[in-house]
Structure formats: C-alpha cells, structure tokens
Motif scaffolding. Structure first.
Motif, PDB file in Angstrom:
ATOM      1  N   PHE A 195       0.829  -1.206   0.000  1.00 13.69           N
ATOM      2  CA  PHE A 195       0.000   0.000   0.000  1.00 13.69           C
ATOM      3  C   PHE A 195       0.862   1.254   0.000  1.00 13.69           C
ATOM      4  O   PHE A 195       0.580   2.217  -0.716  1.00 13.69           O
ATOM      5  N   ASP A 196       1.930   1.233   0.784  1.00 15.94           N
ATOM      6  CA  ASP A 196       2.774   2.424   0.923  1.00 15.94           C
ATOM      7  C   ASP A 196       3.437   2.831  -0.388  1.00 15.94           C
ATOM      8  O   ASP A 196       3.721   4.014  -0.604  1.00 15.94           O
ATOM      9  N   LEU A 198       2.187   2.849  -3.324  1.00 11.51           N
ATOM     10  CA  LEU A 198       1.263   3.416  -4.308  1.00 11.51           C
ATOM     11  C   LEU A 198       1.467   4.925  -4.413  1.00 11.51           C
ATOM     12  O   LEU A 198       1.506   5.620  -3.397  1.00 11.51           O
ATOM     13  N   ASP A 200       0.504   8.994  -5.705  1.00 18.47           N
ATOM     14  CA  ASP A 200      -0.674   9.854  -5.839  1.00 18.47           C
ATOM     15  C   ASP A 200      -0.821  10.299  -7.288  1.00 18.47           C
ATOM     16  O   ASP A 200      -0.846  11.491  -7.591  1.00 18.47           O
ATOM     17  N   LYS A 224      -3.264   5.919  -4.704  1.00 15.50           N
ATOM     18  CA  LYS A 224      -3.261   5.649  -3.266  1.00 15.50           C
ATOM     19  C   LYS A 224      -4.627   5.928  -2.657  1.00 15.50           C
ATOM     20  O   LYS A 224      -5.143   5.129  -1.864  1.00 15.50           O
TER      21      LYS A 224
END
Length: 464
Positions: A195-196, A198, A200, A224
């Motif tokens: 997840f981290d 991803l 913007d 994100k």
C-alpha cells in the motif's frame, strides 16, 4: 495509570454477511497484556436456520442452539466485556463488524480500537508458510483444540497473542492499535509495503490472491486514495468480506491521464477476467457484421450473434444497430437484399426485390460487396489523442485507426510528428470494443484540442 487490557474474540455465524446472518457462538478472553484474567463463552440462538455447510464446518446444530440465549439477552454482558478494551481477533474486521452489528441491533452503540493477529504475526514473524489460524498454530507449536468453535479458536488466538507480545521487541503492536493508525483498515493478508508504494498519480491497480492470480483491476485518478477507499467504511456485505480476504498483494501501473487508465483498465479486465470485477464485464458486444461467400459463389453480408474471440467487420451492442448499418450500406451500394441477412429477423422483412428476379452477375455483385466493405472500413476516422504524459519529458498518445482503438503509449516531448506511422511505432497494441470507442469519442468531443486528425490529400499525410 491503568494497564491496557485486551478482549480476544472469536465468533461462529450462520454465514458471512452480518446483515443477513447471525452469531451462533461467541467467546471472549480478557488479557491484561501479561496473562489471561477472564474468559467467557456461550452458544447463541441465531433465530434462524443454520445451513448444512456451516454445520459441517463448525459442528453447531440447530438443536444445540435452540435453548441458547438470543443475542439481545447477552448484549449487555458482551458490551461490558468489550468496553475500554482493545478488540483482538484473527482477521479482526470480520469478527468486529459482526459483533458491532449485533450490538447495534440490541440498541448499543460501541466502537473500539482493533488489533488483527494476522497482520501482527506477519510483521513480527515474517516468512511463515501461512497465516491462517490453523497453520499458524502448527508453525508456532500452539495447541489448537475445537477448531472452528468460538472457544477453541479464541483460546488459540489468546496464546498466539501472548507469544506475539513476547516477540514484539520493536513494539509493532503498540503502533498498530493507535487510533490514528491505518494498519487495521488494510485487508488482513496485505503487506503494508504494497500500500505504501502506491503513488498519488492516475493509473491502474491490480489486486492478487494468495496464488498470485489477479482478482480485481481498477483505475484511479489518484492510485493511493482510490485503493484506500476499498478498505474504509463500515461495509459488512459478504461480497466485500470475501473481496478483502482475497487480497494478498497489489501492483500498479502509472498512466499519463485518466482516459489512458480507463482504457487500460477495460483492456486488462477483458484479457484477465478477474473474479471480483463485475461492472465492465457487461460491456461485451453481442452482435457482429459478417461477410462470407456461399457455395453458389455469391458473397453475403450478415448481422448475427457474436461468439467469444470471433472475428467480424464490426461489433454492436444491439441487433438493431447492426441492422441499421447493413440497411444503410445496402441502400447506398444498391446491394440485392437477398444477399443481406439480418440475424433473427425473418427472411424477406427488408426485401424489395422479387425473389424470382434474375440474380445479379456474380463478379459484379461480389465487387459491389467489396466496395461497400472498403468504404465502411476506410471511411471511419483515424486520429491521435495527444495529452500529458507521466512526466514532463513525455506526452501520452492514444491512436485510433479507421474508427477502432489501435493502441496507446508515450512519445518524447521533443518528437516532431510528420507521419502517423511514426506514432504507431510507439504504441502498445490493444483490442478494441464498442465501450472503449465510446470513451474515446466522448473524450475527443469534450477536449478537441488534444485530437490530431489524419488527413489524406494527394497521398500526403499530415496531422493538424
């Protein structure tokens, strides 16, 4: 200062949906951070039938729960046991949302900090072959009795929790239970690092199951933010619970624009057909325009149902769109209607010629069919949509050839375009369909300055 206490919970239910299913058994083990200080469990009358599949898994029968208390009668006790304690469970969101929903039914508003022992074990003991409760207990030599019963699973989770506390030298679990931590919002099997990483930025993201199979594809203006939206909220439908449990990893591909992300999403879903994608699967063309030569030597044009991966001249969402096109071509090129087939429409509906009239000369007729096909295929526009790229050093490009999506890619910002063949060299080809073309034409109408049309004038090809 009062020591933080934990309520380690396991439940059994009539199904996976808290809205329509009910709890059949609940066990709560109270832990003070050093040892177990209290324990409570009970069967619960769900006031509905227990399905055979659930009985086969848990061993809980309708007879066993018939005299058990309904949840309303134990709700105050459950509320008291959970209040001011961290809610701990294996795959915590499933148990948490079920209990919260049952308490709400009983008129009790309750929320709590959560701790998922699946996520905690992944962080504190990485690299184990599996993090399901049964296999995790086997790997860590934890006794697990009465599997798939609330008491047995809660006791095993309590032992696991105690071990994790001992091994947690970096205080990982303290961070996880902070109210501001996003850790508990992520699916239990998803590494935080996925997840981290991803960005913007616009693009397409892929969710994978434990077998590395793609189970969902989505597009985003902000990768994100969009991915995080899948994991938030109080949604307890069975589809969402299964969806979250299936997510073991994420990858992504950054796109220059939202339109490119839309086209890539559509193309990838069509190719990979992920289990949890539903919406875009509806946009499959159902009919096609076909050309064939019969045994008598005459060529025919026909509208018919389109089989998967079947080639045709054009595709349509409805049979009427195909019929209208074929009628227009037949009228424009004066094609004998006896050589036009309109799918399930009965023969003769559109026929104006006398069936006993002499047939046209074969070669003349076949040349007319070819002329109609060439006209239709070549009359459709060829153009490029050139827009911003993933960085300032490039531009994105979507190429449409003869009315069909050809592909897309990225061009260097300083590339001077003088010939469409230059563009095609940079394109990654993709299959077209009617939904994709609707997206492209809609964008082109709204943003005409991004459109560069191919024109032919004395064999000179230019972009404008």
């Amino acid at each position: 200062m009062k020591k933080q206490e934990y309520a380690i919970v396991d439940i059994e239910t009539t199904g996976g949906n808290a809205t329509h299913s009910r709890i059949t058994e609940i066990a709560i083990v109270i832990h003070d951070g050093e040892k177990v200080i209290d324990r409570w469990e009970t069967l619960v009358n769900p006031q509905k039938h227990i399905p055979d599949a659930i009985f086969a898994l848990t061993g809980i029968t309708n007879e066993m729960v018939r005299e058990a208390p309904v949840f309303d009668l134990i709700s105050d006790q459950v509320f008291e046991l959970l209040s001011n304690r961290v809610f701990v469970a294996h795959n915590v969101n499933f148990d948490y949302f079920f209990v919260r929903h049952e308490l709400e039914r009983a008129g009790l508003k309750w929320t709590a900090k959560k701790l998922c022992t699946v996520r905690a074990a992944r962080k504190i003991k990485p690299g184990l072959p599996s993090y399901s409760l049964g296999r995790l207990c086997s790997s860590l030599d934890i006794d697990l009795e009465n599997r798939h019963r609330a008491g047995g699973d809660a006791d095993a989770t309590a032992i696991l929790f105690s071990r994790l506390l001992e091994w947690d030298s970096e205080k990982v679990m303290d961070v996880m239970i902070k109210k501001t931590s996003q850790e508990q919002q992520l699916p239990p099997n998803l590494p935080r690092e996925d997840f981290d990483q991803l960005p913007d930025k616009p693009g397409v993201y892929y969710f994978y199951d434990e077998h590395k199979k793609v189970v969902y594809i989505g597009k985003a203006v902000n990768l994100k933010k969009r991915v995080a939206s899948h994991f938030g909220g109080h949604n307890i439908t069975p589809q969402r619970q299964l969806f979250l449990r299936d997510i073991y990893s994420i990858t992504h591909e950054v796109c220059g624009t939202e339109l490119m992300a839309l086209l890539l999403e559509c193309s990838e879903i069509k190719q990979l057909w992920p289990d949890h994608n539903k919406a875009l699967k509806r946009f499959e063309p159902k009919f096609g325009l076909f050309e064939y030569e019969a045994r008598n030597g005459y060529r025919y044009l026909a509208i018919g149902k389109l089989a998967k991966n079947q080639n045709c001249l054009e595709t349509f969402d409805t049979i009427y769109a195909g019929i209208n096109l074929l009628q227009e071509l037949a009228k424009q090129f004066e094609i004998d209607q006896r050589f036009c087939k309109y799918g399930s429409m009965s023969d003769g509906v559109f026929t104006t010629q006398n069936d006993t009239a002499a047939l046209p000369e074969i070669q003349v007729h076949n040349d007319t069919i070819q002329a109609a096909i060439d006209f239709y295929l070549n009359s459709r526009p060829s153009f490029a949509i050139i827009d911003k790229g993933r960085t300032t050093d490039e531009r994105s490009c979507i190429w449409v050839e003869n009315g069909h999506f050809f592909g897309m890619g990225y061009l260097d910002s300083d590339l001077v375009i003088t010939d469409p063949s230059q563009v095609k060299e940079y394109m990654t080809p993709y299959k077209t369909n009617q939904y994709i073309m609707q997206l492209i034409f809609s964008f082109a109408q709204k943003h005409p300055r991004t459109v560069h049309i191919q024109k032919r004038d004395d064999n000179f090809v230019a972009f404008e």
